[in-house]
Design an enzyme around this catalytic site. Structure first.
Site, PDB file in Angstrom:
ATOM      1  N   TRP A   1       2.409  -6.164  13.481  1.00  0.00           N
ATOM      2  CA  TRP A   1       3.739  -5.558  13.206  1.00  0.00           C
ATOM      3  C   TRP A   1       4.611  -5.621  14.373  1.00  0.00           C
ATOM      4  O   TRP A   1       5.535  -4.878  13.821  1.00  0.00           O
ATOM      5  CB  TRP A   1       3.397  -4.289  12.264  1.00  0.00           C
ATOM      6  CG  TRP A   1       2.431  -3.535  12.642  1.00  0.00           C
ATOM      7  CD1 TRP A   1       1.199  -3.312  12.154  1.00  0.00           C
ATOM      8  CD2 TRP A   1       2.366  -2.549  13.696  1.00  0.00           C
ATOM      9  NE1 TRP A   1       0.396  -2.386  12.883  1.00  0.00           N
ATOM     10  CE2 TRP A   1       1.150  -1.875  14.029  1.00  0.00           C
ATOM     11  CE3 TRP A   1       3.379  -2.229  14.636  1.00  0.00           C
ATOM     12  CZ2 TRP A   1       0.836  -0.824  14.858  1.00  0.00           C
ATOM     13  CZ3 TRP A   1       2.988  -1.179  15.622  1.00  0.00           C
ATOM     14  CH2 TRP A   1       1.938  -0.465  15.402  1.00  0.00           C
TER      15      TRP A   1
ATOM     16  N   CYS B   1      10.995  10.453  -1.308  1.00  0.00           N
ATOM     17  CA  CYS B   1      10.850   9.999  -2.948  1.00  0.00           C
ATOM     18  C   CYS B   1      11.862  10.590  -3.633  1.00  0.00           C
ATOM     19  O   CYS B   1      12.482  11.870  -3.352  1.00  0.00           O
ATOM     20  CB  CYS B   1       9.564  10.179  -3.516  1.00  0.00           C
ATOM     21  SG  CYS B   1       9.557   9.701  -5.236  1.00  0.00           S
TER      22      CYS B   1
ATOM     23  N   ASN C   1      -4.662   8.884   4.007  1.00  0.00           N
ATOM     24  CA  ASN C   1      -4.513   8.223   5.179  1.00  0.00           C
ATOM     25  C   ASN C   1      -3.014   8.226   5.693  1.00  0.00           C
ATOM     26  O   ASN C   1      -2.202   7.845   4.890  1.00  0.00           O
ATOM     27  CB  ASN C   1      -5.141   6.811   5.140  1.00  0.00           C
ATOM     28  CG  ASN C   1      -5.327   6.041   6.392  1.00  0.00           C
ATOM     29  OD1 ASN C   1      -5.933   6.345   7.372  1.00  0.00           O
ATOM     30  ND2 ASN C   1      -4.258   4.921   6.661  1.00  0.00           N
ATOM     31  N   GLU C   2      -2.983   8.460   6.811  1.00  0.00           N
ATOM     32  CA  GLU C   2      -1.501   8.437   7.421  1.00  0.00           C
ATOM     33  C   GLU C   2      -0.357   8.882   6.309  1.00  0.00           C
ATOM     34  O   GLU C   2       0.333   8.090   6.098  1.00  0.00           O
ATOM     35  CB  GLU C   2      -1.098   6.843   8.045  1.00  0.00           C
ATOM     36  CG  GLU C   2      -1.891   6.478   9.244  1.00  0.00           C
ATOM     37  CD  GLU C   2      -1.276   5.385   9.988  1.00  0.00           C
ATOM     38  OE1 GLU C   2      -0.813   4.631   9.298  1.00  0.00           O
ATOM     39  OE2 GLU C   2      -1.605   5.260  11.041  1.00  0.00           O
TER      40      GLU C   2
ATOM     41  N   GLU D   1      -7.516   6.192  15.198  1.00  0.00           N
ATOM     42  CA  GLU D   1      -7.352   4.394  15.295  1.00  0.00           C
ATOM     43  C   GLU D   1      -6.627   3.795  16.490  1.00  0.00           C
ATOM     44  O   GLU D   1      -5.886   4.722  17.131  1.00  0.00           O
ATOM     45  CB  GLU D   1      -6.469   4.162  14.115  1.00  0.00           C
ATOM     46  CG  GLU D   1      -7.046   4.243  12.692  1.00  0.00           C
ATOM     47  CD  GLU D   1      -6.162   3.569  11.731  1.00  0.00           C
ATOM     48  OE1 GLU D   1      -5.011   2.970  12.217  1.00  0.00           O
ATOM     49  OE2 GLU D   1      -6.129   4.183  10.511  1.00  0.00           O
TER      50      GLU D   1
ATOM     51  N   ARG E   1       0.918  -1.223   0.125  1.00  0.00           N
ATOM     52  CA  ARG E   1      -0.235   0.000   0.161  1.00  0.00           C
ATOM     53  C   ARG E   1       1.030   1.246  -0.100  1.00  0.00           C
ATOM     54  O   ARG E   1       2.152   1.229   0.421  1.00  0.00           O
ATOM     55  CB  ARG E   1      -1.064  -0.013   1.162  1.00  0.00           C
ATOM     56  CG  ARG E   1      -0.312   0.043   2.741  1.00  0.00           C
ATOM     57  CD  ARG E   1      -1.287   0.193   3.591  1.00  0.00           C
ATOM     58  NE  ARG E   1      -0.502   0.347   5.131  1.00  0.00           N
ATOM     59  CZ  ARG E   1      -1.195   0.479   5.970  1.00  0.00           C
ATOM     60  NH1 ARG E   1      -2.346   0.461   6.221  1.00  0.00           N
ATOM     61  NH2 ARG E   1      -0.360   0.362   7.189  1.00  0.00           N
TER      62      ARG E   1
ATOM     63  N   GLU F   1      -3.106  -7.802   7.602  1.00  0.00           N
ATOM     64  CA  GLU F   1      -3.365  -7.506   9.011  1.00  0.00           C
ATOM     65  C   GLU F   1      -4.835  -8.258   9.499  1.00  0.00           C
ATOM     66  O   GLU F   1      -5.398  -7.752  10.224  1.00  0.00           O
ATOM     67  CB  GLU F   1      -3.703  -5.815   9.035  1.00  0.00           C
ATOM     68  CG  GLU F   1      -2.384  -4.952   8.826  1.00  0.00           C
ATOM     69  CD  GLU F   1      -2.657  -3.493   9.159  1.00  0.00           C
ATOM     70  OE1 GLU F   1      -3.483  -3.005   8.959  1.00  0.00           O
ATOM     71  OE2 GLU F   1      -1.482  -3.026   9.500  1.00  0.00           O
ATOM     72  N   LYS F   2      -4.914  -9.403   9.167  1.00  0.00           N
ATOM     73  CA  LYS F   2      -6.085 -10.246   9.577  1.00  0.00           C
ATOM     74  C   LYS F   2      -5.948 -10.462  10.896  1.00  0.00           C
ATOM     75  O   LYS F   2      -7.065 -11.022  11.338  1.00  0.00           O
ATOM     76  CB  LYS F   2      -6.053 -11.337   8.600  1.00  0.00           C
ATOM     77  CG  LYS F   2      -4.810 -12.379   8.522  1.00  0.00           C
ATOM     78  CD  LYS F   2      -5.128 -13.471   7.537  1.00  0.00           C
ATOM     79  CE  LYS F   2      -3.771 -14.391   7.220  1.00  0.00           C
ATOM     80  NZ  LYS F   2      -2.682 -13.458   6.782  1.00  0.00           N
ATOM     81  N   PHE F   3      -4.681 -10.392  11.690  1.00  0.00           N
ATOM     82  CA  PHE F   3      -4.827 -10.882  13.078  1.00  0.00           C
ATOM     83  C   PHE F   3      -4.668  -9.469  13.672  1.00  0.00           C
ATOM     84  O   PHE F   3      -4.324  -9.639  15.105  1.00  0.00           O
ATOM     85  CB  PHE F   3      -3.545 -11.808  13.432  1.00  0.00           C
ATOM     86  CG  PHE F   3      -3.908 -13.114  12.928  1.00  0.00           C
ATOM     87  CD1 PHE F   3      -4.920 -13.900  13.063  1.00  0.00           C
ATOM     88  CD2 PHE F   3      -2.885 -13.415  11.632  1.00  0.00           C
ATOM     89  CE1 PHE F   3      -5.237 -14.927  12.551  1.00  0.00           C
ATOM     90  CE2 PHE F   3      -3.093 -14.695  11.184  1.00  0.00           C
ATOM     91  CZ  PHE F   3      -4.402 -15.373  11.435  1.00  0.00           C
TER      92      PHE F   3
HETATM   93  C1  GAL Z   1      -2.503   2.324  10.586  1.00  0.00           C
HETATM   94  C2  GAL Z   1      -3.302   2.496   9.438  1.00  0.00           C
HETATM   95  C3  GAL Z   1      -4.438   1.313   9.266  1.00  0.00           C
HETATM   96  C4  GAL Z   1      -3.870   0.180   9.791  1.00  0.00           C
HETATM   97  C5  GAL Z   1      -3.511   0.271  11.013  1.00  0.00           C
HETATM   98  C6  GAL Z   1      -2.978  -0.793  11.909  1.00  0.00           C
HETATM   99  O1  GAL Z   1      -1.079   2.725  10.108  1.00  0.00           O
HETATM  100  O2  GAL Z   1      -3.927   3.501   9.158  1.00  0.00           O
HETATM  101  O3  GAL Z   1      -4.783   1.048   7.932  1.00  0.00           O
HETATM  102  O4  GAL Z   1      -3.085  -0.499   8.852  1.00  0.00           O
HETATM  103  O5  GAL Z   1      -2.301   1.219  11.022  1.00  0.00           O
HETATM  104  O6  GAL Z   1      -1.724  -1.326  11.523  1.00  0.00           O
END
Ligand code: GAL
Length: 674
Positions: free
Chosen positions: A316, A159, A150-151, A308, A112, A356-358
């Protein structure tokens, strides 16, 4: 109110990604959202490839149905513009949209956020998508806010592609006008770097050894501006259609790439994503507190949004610890305690697939009706309704920590500070942690900001300091303020050129001293410090300086068997009607607490209530009411003496006076009547 459509409610919900699920699930989602008390979802963050599956075709019908479903259920939408992750066809047809790293390798599709902020092609397609979104949903009853991209800057901090190089040159021409001015500013006389034409200038790509620090600094400034330009581009499109719908984007706390303070001016409200490490002993509450305070400080006149967080673990970290029962609630209410009016999660329904399924969502993989997590999500939703009176109230701080992105960029690029690298944000957060433990509200401010509201201003390692900002700090002290500056402050100007004549040149008079040289310590070394009137020595770490007093008094001195023996480690200077302190080392935790306690006492700053260790106490207030938040981060139940404070706990409706008991992870939110 940061989101007018929510009227006087606190926002509750999360990212909602219905495109990952069959449509048959959507109705269940809406029903579960109602059950959980959700009133706001963020839609469309990563929906570009679904919204525009090919260059010339848009498919909005599915999103129309989701928007209608939300409206039908009385749930508002923070609608993302969808520009964060371009679809594969875009880079297949137009590879110039891809970001390029310092070695010249492109980032590719399959993850992404792989776009180059300066790519005209990316901008063109992103703008077209935003126009479509604004036109189609601008009048939709569910639309309550716009979530731009987003973020920004996450994953691809810089770049070096062709379009970026051109844009960097344009940015430099606008800044310097002449090559002579650029050569002077970049100090290109050093190492034979003189430029004879604008076309010779590159972004700081891979170099044999240290690259030019001013070039790096300008590249950081440029990068923040170039990404900000995308935000402004989107915002202008949105505001032309929906001038009354607030816009935001989600920041990431202490995130180096973008100068969030500069950015915040472009937003109607600020938000951030908080992912503290929930493992015991990792300082999660303290991390969250600092991020909340930083975000709140970006727009001090209104609440912010926690955009969030996860309900439990992430996917991660080296160890993806989960949040035990009660911790998600505690940390959510902490955001509220520190000024948030919105508690949102990533994401509503935990994905079945993808990277990020978990990562813990509000609806887990387990059946919602039998899930511990969902039960806590529902309980929190119900509590936020009880806490609605808090909405719109604000946190007022008497302490400020100077935190400046340009200083951050410059100091961390400076090779001379290695191996004892100055961890600029880390040092600011360590100082913040002291105030967190003492329950003293803190703002993070720019060095040039109006300082009149603060009783104490702390400036950690403010390596880059302009003359005007130094004068601002000095005027503050002269007028009665208390300033604590730490080592390696006021060394260079905005070009990263040393201000010669004794450090920190422009603060010398205010601090009543000058620094001749410094002696960084190796990670395993400590310095002994003697505090006047105390027998046992304290420990300094990381850094020592050779300080000459010019009016200041030494409150503590170095006591190692070397050249700095008995030289000042911590000083105080009366300047005008204020006090200026200087710290020439980094005290360990015990020493820091002793020294700062003295500074705080002299400044007359006090917590809202004296509470047992491990309890967080904050105040939010509006013209109408004041709310005392008490959060027990400790492992045991505590009893808190309320003294003169009294009122009603909004969570339990119980009257509170004299004392209050809080379980481990317990929270009270007392609307004060006294
Ligand atoms: C943020 C992001 C989300 C999701 C979340 C959990 O960095 O905006 O899309 O990835 O972290 O890792």
């Amino acid at each position: 109110m940061i989101i007018p459509k929510l009227a006087s409610a606190l926002a509750y919900g999360g990212d909602y990604n219905p495109e990952q699920w069959p449509e048959s699930v959507w109705r269940d989602d809406a029903a579960l959202m109602r059950e959980a008390g959700v009133n706001l979802v963020t839609l469309g963050v990563f929906s570009w490839s679904r919204l525009q599956p090919a260059e010339n075709s848009y498919t909005f019908d599915w999103l129309d149905r989701v928007m209608d479903l939300m409206a039908e259920h009385g749930i508002f939408v923070d609608l993302a513009t969808g520009t964060a992750s371009p679809p594969p066809w875009l880079s297949a047809h137009h590879p110039d949209v891809l970001a390029v790293d310092a070695i010249g390798a492109a980032y590719h599709v399959g993850s992404r956020q792989h776009y180059s902020p300066s790519s005209p092609t990316y901008r063109r397609f992103a703008a077209a998508l935003v126009r479509q979104m604004a036109k189609r949903y601008g009048r939709h009853p569910a639309l309550a806010a716009w979530h731009i991209n987003n973020e920004f800057g996450c994953h691809v901090p810089e770049c070096h592609g062709a379009a970026t190089t051109t844009a960097f040159r344009t940015w430099l021409r606008a800044k310097y006008r002449t090559l002579a001015a650029l050569n002077e500013s970049w100090g290109t006389a050093f190492w034979s770097q003189g430029y004879g034409a604008w076309e010779q200038i590159q972004t700081p790509r891979r170099t044999p050894t240290f690259s030019n620090p001013t070039q790096q600094l300008d590249f950081r400034r440029f990068t923040s501006d170039a990404i900000l330009d995308l935000l402004v581009m989107e915002k202008q499109i949105l505001q032309a259609v929906t001038p009354d719908v607030p816009v935001t984007t989600n920041f990431m706390g202490f995130f180096k790439t973008v100068d969030a303070r500069r950015w915040a001016r472009e937003l109607d409200f600020v938000s951030w994503d908080n992912y503290p490490d929930p493992l015991p002993g990792r300082g999660g509450a303290c991390y969250g507190a600092a991020g909340h305070d930083l975000t709140r400080s970006l727009k001090k006149d209104r609440p912010f949004a926690l955009m969030e967080q996860s309900t439990s673990g992430v996917s991660w970290r080296p160890v993806n610890g989960g949040k035990p029962p009660g911790l998600m609630r505690l940390w959510s209410l902490q955001a509220l305690a520190r000024g948030a009016d919105a508690i949102l999660f990533f994401q509503w329904r935990t994905s079945r697939y993808g990277a990020e399924k978990f990562l813990g969502g509000m609806v887990p993989h387990a059946p919602a009706a039998r899930s511990r997590v969902f039960a806590e999500v529902k309980a929190l939703g119900a509590e936020l309704k009880r806490l609605a009176p808090v909405a719109g109230s604000r946190v007022k701080s008497r302490v400020a920590i100077v935190f400046d992105w340009a200083a951050w960029w410059a100091v961390e690029h400076e090779p001379a500070t290695k191996p004892a690298r100055i961890d600029y944000a880390g040092w600011a957060q360590e100082l913040h942690a002291y105030f967190f433990r003492r329950n003293l509200a803190v703002d993070f401010i720019a060095p040039g900001e109006a300082l009149g509201d603060y009783a104490l201003v702390v400036a950690p390692a403010l390596y880059l300091l302009t003359r005007a900002d130094a004068d601002n700090l000095s005027a503050y002290v002269r007028g009665g303020g208390h300033l604590l500056a730490t080592y390696f402050s006021g060394i260079v100007d905005e070009r990263d050129h040393v201000v010669t004549g004794g450090y920190p040149a422009w603060l010398r008079e205010t601090l009543g001293l000058w620094v001749e040289e410094w002696f960084p310590l190796a990670p395993e070394e400590t310095a002994a410090i003697r505090l006047a009137g105390r027998r046992t020595p304290l420990a300094g770490t990381h850094w020592r300086e050779a300080v000459h007093l010019e009016g200041a008094e030494a409150l503590a001195t170095f006591h190692d068997d070397d050249f700095l023996h008995r030289r000042p480690a911590f000083t105080r200077h009366r300047f005008g009607t204020g006090l200026a302190y200087y710290l020439a080392t980094k005290p360990d935790r015990t020493a820091l607490e002793l020294l700062l306690d003295e500074v705080v006492q002299a400044a007359g700053v006090q917590p809202p209530l004296a509470v047992p260790a491990g309890v967080e106490a904050t105040l939010r207030a509006s013209d109408r009411a004041s709310f005392l938040f008490l959060l027990n981060h400790g492992p045991k139940a505590v009893r808190i003496a309320l003294g003169e404070r009294r009122g009603r706990d909004l969570l339990t409706s119980h009257a509170c006076r004299q004392t209050l008991s809080l379980e481990a992870m317990g929270v009270a939110v007392i609307e004060l009547t006294g």
